[in-house]
Design a protein around this motif. Structure first.
Motif, PDB file in Angstrom:
ATOM      1  N   PRO A  87     -26.288  18.818 -10.435  1.00  0.00           N
ATOM      2  CA  PRO A  87     -26.501  18.623  -9.128  1.00  0.00           C
ATOM      3  C   PRO A  87     -25.339  18.904  -7.972  1.00  0.00           C
ATOM      4  O   PRO A  87     -24.285  19.197  -8.573  1.00  0.00           O
ATOM      5  N   VAL A  88     -25.871  19.330  -6.728  1.00  0.00           N
ATOM      6  CA  VAL A  88     -24.835  20.082  -5.864  1.00  0.00           C
ATOM      7  C   VAL A  88     -23.829  18.868  -5.377  1.00  0.00           C
ATOM      8  O   VAL A  88     -24.137  17.928  -5.366  1.00  0.00           O
ATOM      9  N   ILE A  89     -22.784  19.604  -4.850  1.00  0.00           N
ATOM     10  CA  ILE A  89     -22.054  18.914  -4.049  1.00  0.00           C
ATOM     11  C   ILE A  89     -21.856  19.186  -2.782  1.00  0.00           C
ATOM     12  O   ILE A  89     -21.281  18.406  -1.659  1.00  0.00           O
ATOM     13  N   ALA A  90     -22.761  20.216  -2.226  1.00  0.00           N
ATOM     14  CA  ALA A  90     -22.770  20.870  -1.058  1.00  0.00           C
ATOM     15  C   ALA A  90     -21.382  21.034  -0.502  1.00  0.00           C
ATOM     16  O   ALA A  90     -20.867  20.210   0.405  1.00  0.00           O
ATOM     17  N   PRO A  91     -20.794  21.977  -1.004  1.00  0.00           N
ATOM     18  CA  PRO A  91     -19.372  22.395  -0.734  1.00  0.00           C
ATOM     19  C   PRO A  91     -19.111  22.898   0.775  1.00  0.00           C
ATOM     20  O   PRO A  91     -19.980  23.371   1.383  1.00  0.00           O
ATOM     21  N   ALA A  92     -18.289  22.388   1.434  1.00  0.00           N
ATOM     22  CA  ALA A  92     -17.914  22.742   2.866  1.00  0.00           C
ATOM     23  C   ALA A  92     -16.199  22.746   3.097  1.00  0.00           C
ATOM     24  O   ALA A  92     -15.599  21.552   2.706  1.00  0.00           O
TER      25      ALA A  92
ATOM     26  N   GLY B 102     -16.929  13.453  -0.572  1.00  0.00           N
ATOM     27  CA  GLY B 102     -15.488  13.002  -0.955  1.00  0.00           C
ATOM     28  C   GLY B 102     -14.789  14.654  -1.075  1.00  0.00           C
ATOM     29  O   GLY B 102     -15.256  15.498  -0.202  1.00  0.00           O
ATOM     30  N   LEU B 103     -13.998  14.620  -2.040  1.00  0.00           N
ATOM     31  CA  LEU B 103     -13.028  15.897  -2.160  1.00  0.00           C
ATOM     32  C   LEU B 103     -13.010  16.214  -3.744  1.00  0.00           C
ATOM     33  O   LEU B 103     -12.894  15.249  -4.420  1.00  0.00           O
ATOM     34  N   VAL B 104     -13.009  17.520  -3.795  1.00  0.00           N
ATOM     35  CA  VAL B 104     -12.930  17.940  -5.285  1.00  0.00           C
ATOM     36  C   VAL B 104     -11.685  18.871  -5.426  1.00  0.00           C
ATOM     37  O   VAL B 104     -11.340  19.953  -4.553  1.00  0.00           O
ATOM     38  N   ARG B 105     -11.095  18.896  -6.594  1.00  0.00           N
ATOM     39  CA  ARG B 105      -9.930  19.612  -6.969  1.00  0.00           C
ATOM     40  C   ARG B 105     -10.316  20.482  -7.772  1.00  0.00           C
ATOM     41  O   ARG B 105     -10.693  19.903  -9.250  1.00  0.00           O
TER      42      ARG B 105
ATOM     43  N   LEU C  93     -14.781   9.469  -1.339  1.00  0.00           N
ATOM     44  CA  LEU C  93     -14.481   8.739  -0.094  1.00  0.00           C
ATOM     45  C   LEU C  93     -15.593   8.076   0.730  1.00  0.00           C
ATOM     46  O   LEU C  93     -15.247   7.317   1.423  1.00  0.00           O
ATOM     47  N   GLY C  94     -16.864   8.380   0.147  1.00  0.00           N
ATOM     48  CA  GLY C  94     -17.974   7.582   1.026  1.00  0.00           C
ATOM     49  C   GLY C  94     -18.189   8.288   2.411  1.00  0.00           C
ATOM     50  O   GLY C  94     -18.850   7.564   3.154  1.00  0.00           O
ATOM     51  N   ARG C  95     -17.901   9.223   2.339  1.00  0.00           N
ATOM     52  CA  ARG C  95     -17.883  10.052   3.804  1.00  0.00           C
ATOM     53  C   ARG C  95     -18.375  11.652   3.479  1.00  0.00           C
ATOM     54  O   ARG C  95     -17.768  12.149   2.492  1.00  0.00           O
ATOM     55  N   ARG C  96     -18.988  11.946   4.213  1.00  0.00           N
ATOM     56  CA  ARG C  96     -19.436  13.785   4.000  1.00  0.00           C
ATOM     57  C   ARG C  96     -18.410  14.390   4.661  1.00  0.00           C
ATOM     58  O   ARG C  96     -17.721  14.181   5.915  1.00  0.00           O
ATOM     59  N   ILE C  97     -17.707  15.166   3.822  1.00  0.00           N
ATOM     60  CA  ILE C  97     -16.525  15.954   4.347  1.00  0.00           C
ATOM     61  C   ILE C  97     -16.877  17.325   4.650  1.00  0.00           C
ATOM     62  O   ILE C  97     -17.506  17.937   3.660  1.00  0.00           O
TER      63      ILE C  97
ATOM     64  N   ILE D 172     -12.004  16.473   7.792  1.00  0.00           N
ATOM     65  CA  ILE D 172     -12.950  15.856   8.713  1.00  0.00           C
ATOM     66  C   ILE D 172     -14.364  15.610   8.194  1.00  0.00           C
ATOM     67  O   ILE D 172     -14.734  16.095   7.400  1.00  0.00           O
ATOM     68  N   GLU D 173     -14.778  14.472   8.695  1.00  0.00           N
ATOM     69  CA  GLU D 173     -15.928  13.979   8.380  1.00  0.00           C
ATOM     70  C   GLU D 173     -17.049  14.898   9.165  1.00  0.00           C
ATOM     71  O   GLU D 173     -16.785  15.521  10.092  1.00  0.00           O
TER      72      GLU D 173
END
Length: 381
Positions: free
Chosen positions: A298-303, A329-332, A349-353, A367-368
């Motif tokens: 499934p997607v992460i919707a990267p931004a 959250g954040l992906v490394r 993080l429980g927030r759309r980044i 930034i959220e």
């Protein structure tokens, strides 16, 4: 749907491109189902709050420049004090369109130039515009002076997915710009349409003479790669490689190593399906297209995309950091000596980044997304 033949210059550039051995044939990892890390190695502090912020970038003095999609631009100190920057041109604020990315000139300390993208209103919809202007500060106020349009999408489009991400090459000689397919997917394979392309320009907006189709008419002279869908991340790795990520349809978010003349296949191939559920052929069925180095279903919707360098997180040196809207959250991502990409961590993080940047002191800022969105500073625990 039949893929039109690539121009000869594209084919030649594909043969000459110096891709790492095996990069085009190795099967990419699907990181979509990998579990999130149980703990995070950083502390997050909310520094300020903004309405629908879209992009952040650091100036040499440690302040940030931040865009809000409605057409507002701010200078922000690391303590959260903000100064509105006046003189921003009008934007078409609808859906994903509006004021988009911002990037200081590689020689900002001397020329004070800010490069920025927006979707400008016009007949037939909105047009993606790349512009630059001089940032002037006086008496506690800030303003864009002498804005100059460097490139404008023709014709305009009614759809979203504008792209609009800016990246300067190492050394600052060239500027790269992502252009989304504007929800007109077939045009991503049209060499005479800007949609679905990554463009390479001189900083003044002119076409470099060593582009894959240099000397050709129109958008061809600026095109560096094609076959992209919804690219919201573009950055150079420490080794000089250019990486891009884009949102897939129903599955198939991609991280791509970009090579001159490359064709990344959209909409002919994807590792996702249409939103209707109708299947799209996979990259493996069409080896003439460049496959992603990594994908998520499934997607992460990267931004947002940045390569880490700094003292706060020594183990992250050279890693790519990607914001996740769907992943909240954040992906490394880490890279092998052969250029292969692998997801190393995913922190919730429980927030759309929406975007991510690295400060001069090595702290990571994100930034959220949405109304009342936070600007967060992440530091090592």
């Amino acid at each position: 749907m039949n893929r039109p033949a690539l121009p000869a210059a594209f084919a030649l550039a594909a043969l000459l491109a110096l891709a790492p051995a095996g990069a085009r044939s190795a099967a990419p990892e699907n990181a979509g189902a990998l579990p999130a890390d149980g703990t995070v190695p950083f502390a997050a502090r909310r520094v300020a709050t903004f309405d629908r912020p879209w992009a952040i970038a650091f100036l040499p003095d440690g302040r940030l420049v931040l865009t809000e999609k409605a057409g507002r631009l701010f200078l922000v100190t690391q303590s959260g004090a903000r100064t509105a920057i006046e003189g921003v041109p009008t934007v078409d604020d609808r859906g994903q369109n509006g004021l988009l990315d911002v990037a200081p000139s590689p020689d900002f300390a001397r020329d004070s130039l800010l490069y920025f993208t927006r979707v400008a209103p016009g007949d037939g919809g909105g047009a993606l515009v790349l512009a630059r202007a001089r940032l002037e500060e006086s008496g506690g106020r800030a303003r864009l002076r002498d804005p100059e349009t460097l490139w404008r999408q023709q014709p305009a489009s009614r759809g979203g997915q504008p792209g609009g991400i800016i990246a300067f090459s190492p050394g600052g000689r060239h500027l790269f710009l992502t252009v989304g397919d504007r929800m007109e997917p077939d045009t991503a394979q049209d060499p005479d349409a800007a949609r679905g392309k990554i463009l390479r320009l001189n900083p003044d907006g002119s076409a470099p003479p060593d582009n894959p189709m240099a000397g050709r008419a129109g958008i061809r002279a600026l095109t560096w790669s094609m076959g992209h869908r919804n690219p919201y991340g573009l950055a150079f790795a420490p080794d000089g490689a250019l990486w891009e990520h884009e949102m897939g349809p129903r599955g198939g978010d991609e991280l791509n190593r970009i090579r001159p003349g490359g064709n990344y296949g959209w909409p002919e191939v994807s590792n996702g399906d249409q939103y209707s559920g109708w299947p799209i052929p996979r990259h493996a069925t069409r080896p003439e297209f460049d496959a992603p180095g990594l994908y998520w279903t499934p997607v992460i919707a990267p931004a947002g995309l940045v390569f880490y360098h700094g003292p706060q997180f020594p183990a992250w040196q050279g890693s790519a950091l990607i914001g996740g809207l769907r992943a909240e959250g954040l992906v490394r991502v880490v890279f092998g000596a052969d250029g292969t990409a692998r997801q190393a961590d995913r922190w919730v993080l429980g927030r759309r980044i929406r975007d991510v940047a690295v400060a001069p002191d090595g702290a990571v800022w994100v930034i959220e997304d949405g109304d009342g969105a936070g600007l967060l500073r992440l530091t090592a625990k």
